[in-house]
Design a protein around this motif. Structure first.
Motif, PDB file in Angstrom:
ATOM      1  N   TYR A 247       0.898  -1.258   0.151  1.00 45.71           N
ATOM      2  CA  TYR A 247       0.141   0.058   0.044  1.00 45.71           C
ATOM      3  C   TYR A 247       0.908   1.353  -0.056  1.00 45.71           C
ATOM      4  O   TYR A 247       0.576   2.392   0.595  1.00 45.71           O
ATOM      5  N   GLU A 248       1.967   1.322  -1.025  1.00 50.14           N
ATOM      6  CA  GLU A 248       2.969   2.463  -0.788  1.00 50.14           C
ATOM      7  C   GLU A 248       3.091   2.883  -2.291  1.00 50.14           C
ATOM      8  O   GLU A 248       3.489   2.350  -2.990  1.00 50.14           O
TER       9      GLU A 248
ATOM     10  N   HIS B 116      11.441   3.298   0.111  1.00 47.18           N
ATOM     11  CA  HIS B 116      10.311   2.708   0.914  1.00 47.18           C
ATOM     12  C   HIS B 116      11.004   1.543   1.740  1.00 47.18           C
ATOM     13  O   HIS B 116      10.820   1.355   2.894  1.00 47.18           O
ATOM     14  N   ALA B 117      11.943   0.933   1.116  1.00 47.28           N
ATOM     15  CA  ALA B 117      12.531  -0.444   1.825  1.00 47.28           C
ATOM     16  C   ALA B 117      13.952  -0.590   1.254  1.00 47.28           C
ATOM     17  O   ALA B 117      14.279  -0.178  -0.004  1.00 47.28           O
TER      18      ALA B 117
ATOM     19  N   GLN C 160      19.153   7.080   5.773  1.00 48.06           N
ATOM     20  CA  GLN C 160      18.601   8.529   5.780  1.00 48.06           C
ATOM     21  C   GLN C 160      17.638   8.563   4.580  1.00 48.06           C
ATOM     22  O   GLN C 160      16.537   9.277   4.721  1.00 48.06           O
ATOM     23  N   SER C 161      17.676   7.840   3.641  1.00 45.19           N
ATOM     24  CA  SER C 161      16.826   7.805   2.441  1.00 45.19           C
ATOM     25  C   SER C 161      15.561   7.426   2.504  1.00 45.19           C
ATOM     26  O   SER C 161      14.839   7.797   1.796  1.00 45.19           O
ATOM     27  N   THR C 162      15.412   6.917   3.918  1.00 45.60           N
ATOM     28  CA  THR C 162      13.890   6.316   4.160  1.00 45.60           C
ATOM     29  C   THR C 162      12.959   7.466   4.891  1.00 45.60           C
ATOM     30  O   THR C 162      12.024   7.277   5.272  1.00 45.60           O
TER      31      THR C 162
ATOM     32  N   GLN D 124       6.153   4.307   6.393  1.00 48.91           N
ATOM     33  CA  GLN D 124       6.522   2.918   7.285  1.00 48.91           C
ATOM     34  C   GLN D 124       7.700   2.271   6.709  1.00 48.91           C
ATOM     35  O   GLN D 124       7.545   1.233   5.836  1.00 48.91           O
ATOM     36  N   PRO D 125       8.878   2.955   6.591  1.00 46.17           N
ATOM     37  CA  PRO D 125      10.142   2.517   5.939  1.00 46.17           C
ATOM     38  C   PRO D 125      10.657   1.237   6.714  1.00 46.17           C
ATOM     39  O   PRO D 125      10.375   1.284   7.720  1.00 46.17           O
TER      40      PRO D 125
END
Length: 321
Positions: free
Chosen positions: A123-124, A192-193, A213-215, A220-221
């Protein structure tokens, strides 16, 4: 999760003291949550990625196209990782996890399946999933395994596109790509992950830091690290393993970090077959007893082979006699 804990508690499953400690605390929190707890466990949410993986992810090796059947330890890990949520937001509790497990226990397959779930069913919108490593060849292993799974799955093949450098999910404009530390695209990511296979091989802590840091702008990373032990000291693995141990041992509180550390509790256990499962939760199914027994016998006969067996098959980092 409950079944796994029951089998650990009864002695049917032999595991490390740190795995026992982490699952024991989580079960206690599940059954008797503190009044001021910021988290709760939702069984259905935790079960969702398991159902996705077993229904849509197919074997890309051996019996091609067969359903991917997860082992109980893998299901417990996935349900724990995805089933704990924040009360205020409903988003995932765990934002980072370190799964330490010996070689040939299905690490890459598990990572690829989790990545596909995060790409397709989390759901992202415009999710960016990255497999990262110091070298591109290593980073591509998880992506390649995911691509091969998709080839064997009619359902995933129908909704995913293999492009030059990534897997693309048009429905949400989401991508899964492999990146290395020498990539010129590390800045400006909106992950996201982040998937890290064999964390011990990463010497540059900057790679881990920039990806984490990119998350920061995602709801909800998730940073998923699966690795065997490493011999390189003062690397990012050293630092994260120490943090994971302190959390598992109850010396440090970090409720958004999940440490699952399959390792021998003492060096001398490497010659005791009844203890091998502590570092090899897939022993007897994913990893064959005979294969491990052969490695152990070779190490007994050849001191030169012992450090590698201790490190890679039992996650014992102290290799001196």
């Amino acid at each position: 999760m409950r079944e796994y804990w029951g089998r650990i508690s009864s002695g049917e499953i032999v595991t490390s003291r740190r795995v026992k400690a982490v699952y024991g605390r989580l079960m206690q929190e599940m059954d008797a949550p503190p009044d001021d707890s910021a988290y709760y466990f939702d069984e259905e949410t935790g079960e969702r990625p398991i159902l996705f993986i077993e229904q849509f992810c197919k074997q890309s090796q051996g019996t091609l196209g067969a359903a991917l059947k997860l082992e109980l330890f893998q299901k417990a890990f996935i349900q724990t990782l995805f089933g704990w949520l924040e009360k205020d937001t409903g988003y995932r509790r765990f934002r980072e996890t370190l799964l330490l497990v010996a070689r040939k226990n299905g690490k890459t397959t598990l990572l690829a399946a989790i990545a596909l779930y995060l790409l397709v069913a989390d759901y992202e919108g415009a999710a960016e999933i990255y497999s990262v490593a110091t070298k591109r060849d290593q980073a591509k292993k998880v992506l390649t395994e995911a691509i091969n799974m998709v080839k064997q799955s009619p359902e995933l093949r129908a909704v995913l596109k293999k492009r030059r450098n990534d897997l693309y999910f048009p429905a949400t404009a989401s991508t899964f790509e492999a990146l290395a530390s020498d990539s010129n695209t590390l800045d400006g990511l909106n992950s996201h992950a982040v998937i890290i296979d064999e964390l011990h091989a990463i010497k540059d802590r900057g790679l881990y830091e920039v990806m984490k840091q990119s998350t920061s702008s995602r709801r909800q990373p998730l940073v998923v690290m699966i690795t065997t032990a490493g011999t390189v000291r003062e690397s990012v693995f050293d630092s994260l393993y120490e943090i994971a141990c302190r959390i598992a041992d109850g010396e440090m509180e970090e409720p958004t970090f999940l440490p699952i550390l399959y390792e021998l509790d003492a060096r001398e256990e490497w010659t005791d077959p009844t203890k091998w499962q502590k570092a090899n939760p897939g022993l007897g199914t994913i990893k064959k007893y005979k294969t491990l027994a052969d490695f152990v016998q070779r190490a007994k006969n050849s001191p030169d082979d012992l450090p590698g067996v201790l490190c890679k098959d039992f996650n014992i980092r102290e290799v001196s006699a």
